[in-house]
Design a protein around this motif. Sequence first.
Motif, PDB file in Angstrom:
ATOM      1  N   ALA A  93       0.835  -1.203   0.000  1.00 60.38           N
ATOM      2  CA  ALA A  93       0.000   0.000   0.000  1.00 60.38           C
ATOM      3  C   ALA A  93       0.870   1.254   0.000  1.00 60.38           C
ATOM      4  O   ALA A  93       0.616   2.210  -0.746  1.00 60.38           O
ATOM      5  N   ILE A  94       1.905   1.217   0.808  1.00 60.02           N
ATOM      6  CA  ILE A  94       2.796   2.392   0.892  1.00 60.02           C
ATOM      7  C   ILE A  94       3.506   2.614  -0.438  1.00 60.02           C
ATOM      8  O   ILE A  94       3.607   3.738  -0.923  1.00 60.02           O
ATOM      9  N   TYR A  95       3.984   1.530  -1.039  1.00 61.99           N
ATOM     10  CA  TYR A  95       4.653   1.679  -2.338  1.00 61.99           C
ATOM     11  C   TYR A  95       3.688   2.224  -3.396  1.00 61.99           C
ATOM     12  O   TYR A  95       4.067   3.053  -4.223  1.00 61.99           O
ATOM     13  N   SER A  96       2.445   1.733  -3.350  1.00 62.75           N
ATOM     14  CA  SER A  96       1.503   2.203  -4.378  1.00 62.75           C
ATOM     15  C   SER A  96       1.189   3.682  -4.178  1.00 62.75           C
ATOM     16  O   SER A  96       0.961   4.418  -5.136  1.00 62.75           O
ATOM     17  N   MET A  97       1.204   4.126  -2.922  1.00 61.37           N
ATOM     18  CA  MET A  97       1.019   5.558  -2.672  1.00 61.37           C
ATOM     19  C   MET A  97       2.147   6.355  -3.318  1.00 61.37           C
ATOM     20  O   MET A  97       1.939   7.442  -3.855  1.00 61.37           O
ATOM     21  N   GLY A  98       3.337   5.802  -3.253  1.00 67.13           N
ATOM     22  CA  GLY A  98       4.485   6.474  -3.867  1.00 67.13           C
ATOM     23  C   GLY A  98       4.351   6.549  -5.372  1.00 67.13           C
ATOM     24  O   GLY A  98       4.667   7.561  -5.990  1.00 67.13           O
ATOM     25  N   HIS A  99       3.849   5.461  -5.971  1.00 69.20           N
ATOM     26  CA  HIS A  99       3.692   5.459  -7.435  1.00 69.20           C
ATOM     27  C   HIS A  99       2.701   6.521  -7.870  1.00 69.20           C
ATOM     28  O   HIS A  99       2.862   7.158  -8.899  1.00 69.20           O
ATOM     29  N   ASN A 100       1.655   6.689  -7.065  1.00 75.98           N
ATOM     30  CA  ASN A 100       0.603   7.617  -7.473  1.00 75.98           C
ATOM     31  C   ASN A 100       0.850   9.063  -7.068  1.00 75.98           C
ATOM     32  O   ASN A 100       0.255   9.966  -7.630  1.00 75.98           O
ATOM     33  N   ARG A 101       1.686   9.271  -6.081  1.00 76.50           N
ATOM     34  CA  ARG A 101       2.071  10.621  -5.625  1.00 76.50           C
ATOM     35  C   ARG A 101       0.853  11.513  -5.378  1.00 76.50           C
ATOM     36  O   ARG A 101       0.828  12.668  -5.766  1.00 76.50           O
ATOM     37  N   HIS A 102      -0.162  10.989  -4.755  1.00 71.18           N
ATOM     38  CA  HIS A 102      -1.333  11.817  -4.460  1.00 71.18           C
ATOM     39  C   HIS A 102      -1.020  12.637  -3.211  1.00 71.18           C
ATOM     40  O   HIS A 102      -0.690  12.069  -2.166  1.00 71.18           O
ATOM     41  N   PRO A 103      -1.123  13.968  -3.291  1.00 72.38           N
ATOM     42  CA  PRO A 103      -0.751  14.792  -2.124  1.00 72.38           C
ATOM     43  C   PRO A 103      -1.541  14.438  -0.864  1.00 72.38           C
ATOM     44  O   PRO A 103      -1.033  14.575   0.236  1.00 72.38           O
ATOM     45  N   ALA A 104      -2.781  13.958  -1.066  1.00 69.49           N
ATOM     46  CA  ALA A 104      -3.621  13.679   0.104  1.00 69.49           C
ATOM     47  C   ALA A 104      -3.066  12.567   0.983  1.00 69.49           C
ATOM     48  O   ALA A 104      -3.448  12.458   2.145  1.00 69.49           O
ATOM     49  N   VAL A 105      -2.179  11.731   0.435  1.00 67.16           N
ATOM     50  CA  VAL A 105      -1.671  10.636   1.273  1.00 67.16           C
ATOM     51  C   VAL A 105      -0.403  11.024   2.041  1.00 67.16           C
ATOM     52  O   VAL A 105       0.072  10.250   2.870  1.00 67.16           O
ATOM     53  N   ILE A 106       0.100  12.220   1.780  1.00 69.16           N
ATOM     54  CA  ILE A 106       1.316  12.637   2.498  1.00 69.16           C
ATOM     55  C   ILE A 106       1.115  12.568   4.018  1.00 69.16           C
ATOM     56  O   ILE A 106       1.971  12.011   4.724  1.00 69.16           O
ATOM     57  N   PRO A 107      -0.007  13.077   4.544  1.00 70.69           N
ATOM     58  CA  PRO A 107      -0.194  12.938   6.007  1.00 70.69           C
ATOM     59  C   PRO A 107      -0.191  11.480   6.471  1.00 70.69           C
ATOM     60  O   PRO A 107       0.340  11.170   7.532  1.00 70.69           O
ATOM     61  N   LEU A 108      -0.746  10.605   5.634  1.00 75.83           N
ATOM     62  CA  LEU A 108      -0.776   9.185   6.015  1.00 75.83           C
ATOM     63  C   LEU A 108       0.639   8.609   6.066  1.00 75.83           C
ATOM     64  O   LEU A 108       0.998   7.876   6.983  1.00 75.83           O
ATOM     65  N   LEU A 109       1.412   8.973   5.072  1.00 75.10           N
ATOM     66  CA  LEU A 109       2.785   8.472   5.030  1.00 75.10           C
ATOM     67  C   LEU A 109       3.579   8.998   6.218  1.00 75.10           C
ATOM     68  O   LEU A 109       4.373   8.276   6.827  1.00 75.10           O
ATOM     69  N   LEU A 110       3.330  10.255   6.543  1.00 75.12           N
ATOM     70  CA  LEU A 110       4.058  10.824   7.675  1.00 75.12           C
ATOM     71  C   LEU A 110       3.618  10.183   8.992  1.00 75.12           C
ATOM     72  O   LEU A 110       4.429  10.026   9.901  1.00 75.12           O
ATOM     73  N   GLN A 111       2.352   9.816   9.049  1.00 77.46           N
ATOM     74  CA  GLN A 111       1.906   9.107  10.257  1.00 77.46           C
ATOM     75  C   GLN A 111       2.566   7.738  10.359  1.00 77.46           C
ATOM     76  O   GLN A 111       2.945   7.296  11.433  1.00 77.46           O
ATOM     77  N   GLU A 112       2.702   7.081   9.194  1.00 72.63           N
ATOM     78  CA  GLU A 112       3.407   5.791   9.184  1.00 72.63           C
ATOM     79  C   GLU A 112       4.856   5.972   9.636  1.00 72.63           C
ATOM     80  O   GLU A 112       5.399   5.183  10.387  1.00 72.63           O
ATOM     81  N   LEU A 113       5.423   7.064   9.144  1.00 69.57           N
ATOM     82  CA  LEU A 113       6.816   7.378   9.502  1.00 69.57           C
ATOM     83  C   LEU A 113       6.926   7.621  11.003  1.00 69.57           C
ATOM     84  O   LEU A 113       7.833   7.110  11.667  1.00 69.57           O
ATOM     85  N   GLU A 114       5.979   8.378  11.520  1.00 63.28           N
ATOM     86  CA  GLU A 114       5.993   8.695  12.952  1.00 63.28           C
ATOM     87  C   GLU A 114       5.831   7.415  13.781  1.00 63.28           C
ATOM     88  O   GLU A 114       6.507   7.224  14.789  1.00 63.28           O
ATOM     89  N   LYS A 115       4.940   6.549  13.276  1.00 61.52           N
ATOM     90  CA  LYS A 115       4.735   5.279  13.968  1.00 61.52           C
ATOM     91  C   LYS A 115       6.054   4.503  14.027  1.00 61.52           C
ATOM     92  O   LYS A 115       6.416   3.927  15.048  1.00 61.52           O
ATOM     93  N   ALA A 116       6.750   4.514  12.899  1.00 58.91           N
ATOM     94  CA  ALA A 116       8.017   3.778  12.829  1.00 58.91           C
ATOM     95  C   ALA A 116       9.059   4.391  13.763  1.00 58.91           C
ATOM     96  O   ALA A 116       9.852   3.683  14.376  1.00 58.91           O
ATOM     97  N   ILE A 117       9.012   5.718  13.871  1.00 60.88           N
ATOM     98  CA  ILE A 117      10.016   6.398  14.696  1.00 60.88           C
ATOM     99  C   ILE A 117       9.685   6.259  16.182  1.00 60.88           C
ATOM    100  O   ILE A 117      10.544   5.923  16.995  1.00 60.88           O
TER     101      ILE A 117
END
Lengths: 512, 478
Positions: A192-216
């Motif tokens: 799912a994360i990779y597909s978000m990258g392929h599509n580069r939809h700005p709306a998913v940036i907060p989601l990706l950052l939340q995933e990043l925060e979760k990881a951190i």
Amino acid sequence: MLLEDLTSLVLWLLFTVITVNVVFLCFLFYRRISRNRYYLSKDAARERYRQVVADFSEGRLSVEAAAALFQDATTPPEQEALEEMLLSVARGANTLRVSELLFALGYVDRWARTAFGRKRSQELLAHALRGDRANISLEVKKSYFNLIRGMRLFSVPRALAVDHLGRLAPEFSIVFASEALRDPGTDVRQVAIYSMGHNRHPAVIPLLLQELEKAIVAGNDVSLRTTKSTMISYKLEDLYHFVPYLSHPNRRLRFFVVDTVREIANRAARETMLNKNDFQTEIYEAFLTKVVNDEFADVRARGAAVIRHFRDRRSLQALRKLLEDENEFVRLHTVRACADRYYAEIVPDLVKRISDSKWRVREAATKALGVFGVAGVDELYKFFVGTSDQYCSEQISEEIQRTGLTQDLVAALVSPQDAELAKGVCQKMALLGKTSLLNTALLSSGVQADARLSLMEALMASPTDDFVRNLSQIAAGDQGAVGARAEFLLQKIATASGQHVRSASAGGSGIA
Amino acid sequence: MHSSILQFFDYINAVILVYFVATNAVYTFLMLLSLYTVSLHAKLAGRRGYADIADSPVTPPVALIVPAYNEEQAIVSTVKSLLDLHYPEKEIIVVDDGSTDRTLASLIDEFQLMRMDLIYRQTVPSKWPLAFYYNPDRPELLVIAKPNGGKPDALNCGINMARSPYFCTVDADSIIERDALLRLMAPIVHSAVQVVVSGGVVRIANGCKLSEGRISEIDLPKGWLERCQVVEYIRTFLFGRPAWNFLNATFIVSGAFCMLHKETVMLAGGFSTDTVTEDVDIIAVLHRFLRRRKWKYRMVFTTDPICWTEAPHNVSMLARQRRRWQLGLMQTVMKHNDLILNPKYGPLGMLSMPFHAYIEAIGCVVEALGTVLIPFSFLIGAMPVSLFLLLMFLAVGYGTLLSMGSVLLEETTIRRYPKIRHVLTLMLYAVIENVGYRQMVTFFRAQGVLGYFMGRKRWETVIHKGLAGARVVSHEPA
């Protein structure tokens, strides 16, 4: 009785093994034959639909008309062939039409059902078709089934379905990818994360950052690298969306955001030289005001690599400031960032960093100066000749060798302007024992006689065994001025070593 | 007297029976786990590919360290193929370990290298380099010349010069598939915890056609010995290691093609010279080092990165190779015997180490003994026919199932052998190798164990023909 049982047991075991082996063999044939049929059927489907797909992609066929023509693709190989052909033409304006066609053909429905189950997939399909986002929550729902659903045996088919859904147009795929982030299976979330990258939809940036925060913060089974790789897929024009996160309270998150911006900018810079006009004002201001003064050194350090792309007076001032930073890593990354011909004015500041207290900074400064061409290299040589710091000198001599500057250095030995400096550098290298390349140049027939004479003088600063051997070779083989000089120098070395032996024995202080 | 002899044979036969039952049970368990993990991995990896890793700037750079001793015939083509690997950022460090042939000269000539005096910082112990060779126009390649010190010493020297966070050990006579480095890196990139080791599959290149340092056509070797080894490699790499990887208890990764985290290896002291299989030893050393510090880590094994290597062509060379491997395994398990059944080391201590110590290392002696004693006991009448049949079934018959299963797994997942003829031949040899070949190898391994107890320290040199038909001597220690 027991023995009889044992015999029959063995026979049964033997029979079982033979049977299983025969089954294996049969399966092998079956698989080869079925794969062969599958691909033949797929090739035939490709051939059959080639023209229709071309007509559709060029706009000669509407979605409805194409859907009607493709209805006869009912077998898995036909559907796979069609899906691959359609996705291969899903570029630019066609992306949306291809996605609509995949909806019309029922493929999206099938993938969604595999990925999210019958009930949830219907809701998501409705969301997607309405064009709104799913009810996104990144929390994985607590369920006893999650343990089973998270097993690869069950999650891999869902991951493959999400992979298909991720190839739809961004306005559709965002719904499915966001939902997939809640899946208990790591593979599914990763896809799912990779597909978000392929599509580069700005709306998913907060989601990706939340995933990043979760990881951190809390630890995540999807790696930081995976999420970061996806974020790096965004382009310069998307950077605006990252601005709020440059002030995030979590300093490691700020660091990853700055580092992501750096990677995006660096990638863009590979295609064209950037300047401040390539960045939105918000990001430009954020870097020159917030990032440059961030309390976390890693943020400042990575920020320098973005600021370099602005190429204006303010960025020059900011880099100067960061070059003097108290933290060595900030200085290190800033020195690397300054390796850009645009910042020629910064050369004196870089020269200061050659004598930095930290070796990494010194190494980076040495390399950075090499980028500025003659001006930078001259400064580097002057510093090299003048410094008494052994470590620093070795660093510079390594750089001279690795970057292939030696050839120019030897040529400069006969240049009226540079001869003195070049000879000084050669002498210093001789004193450091870094003479392999110079010795090679000495024997090279491509080097001018005057340069070889000068080089011999420089290498006399600390004659090595290799040098003496080379002199002997030149003396024996060259009948001209170079040979005569080599002969003279050999005698000089012999005399000096004789004197050394005499003085050592007279003083009675020989080295054992 | 007669009854006590029979009692002795009964006792020995019971031990052998227990050993065979236990071994086959463990192998069956590993087979089932491998089936599960390999097939799922192949399904997902086949669909997703590795383009994301190839394109991402986040993908860590890798140093490929190639220790070379008298590899004159193979080294240039190996380096060319490494330079051609599909990977975003790599450095290739060839360490000439005091070769007596033209290994160094051929590299200098081919890549127009120049001698340089570079900085060498010794972090892990190794003999001091004599010279460095580099070409500024080929900045990816660095050649180090050093006095002969053995493969671990050469690897340590390469580690000291490597600049990348990960390094990959590559044998000078191996051929790596073009995307293999990306595939090896994939689990590192995708893992949420630090991956310190990533290993891949090694296959036998005998019989394959080569072109410009690459495998241009995959084929099977002509000789029975090499064909048996092909099946054996498939079984080892598809039916053992993936299962241990699944249990997070990897203990053996092939040094011919293995990626390691440089800093961790450096902190652990680098490769040691006290065993003849430094690749096995480093894994145990890293496990110990990381567990003691309670650091989170993973050691992964993936089935799709493939490295092709040459197998011994005759029985004498095979014997040397297997004796060395067994000696190295014995040295390693004995060196790290405190890990065996140690709960602090989790599945590694409780499952993997006991398996490798008692079944893989010492077990071959029981197996060799069984190979001799079972027919002998039967012939002198000390064993009933039913027990004889059972033991023979466990020793030979069940092995065919495992070998056939591994060939089938190869066919359904990796599919490196394109023609049906290849797969059928492999199926045939999956049966044949259990009668004769396996017993022969067991004896060689038992010799290795005896060698260990007799205090043998050095390895025996294995002479290869060379994949291009040339004679190659494998790396030997000083």
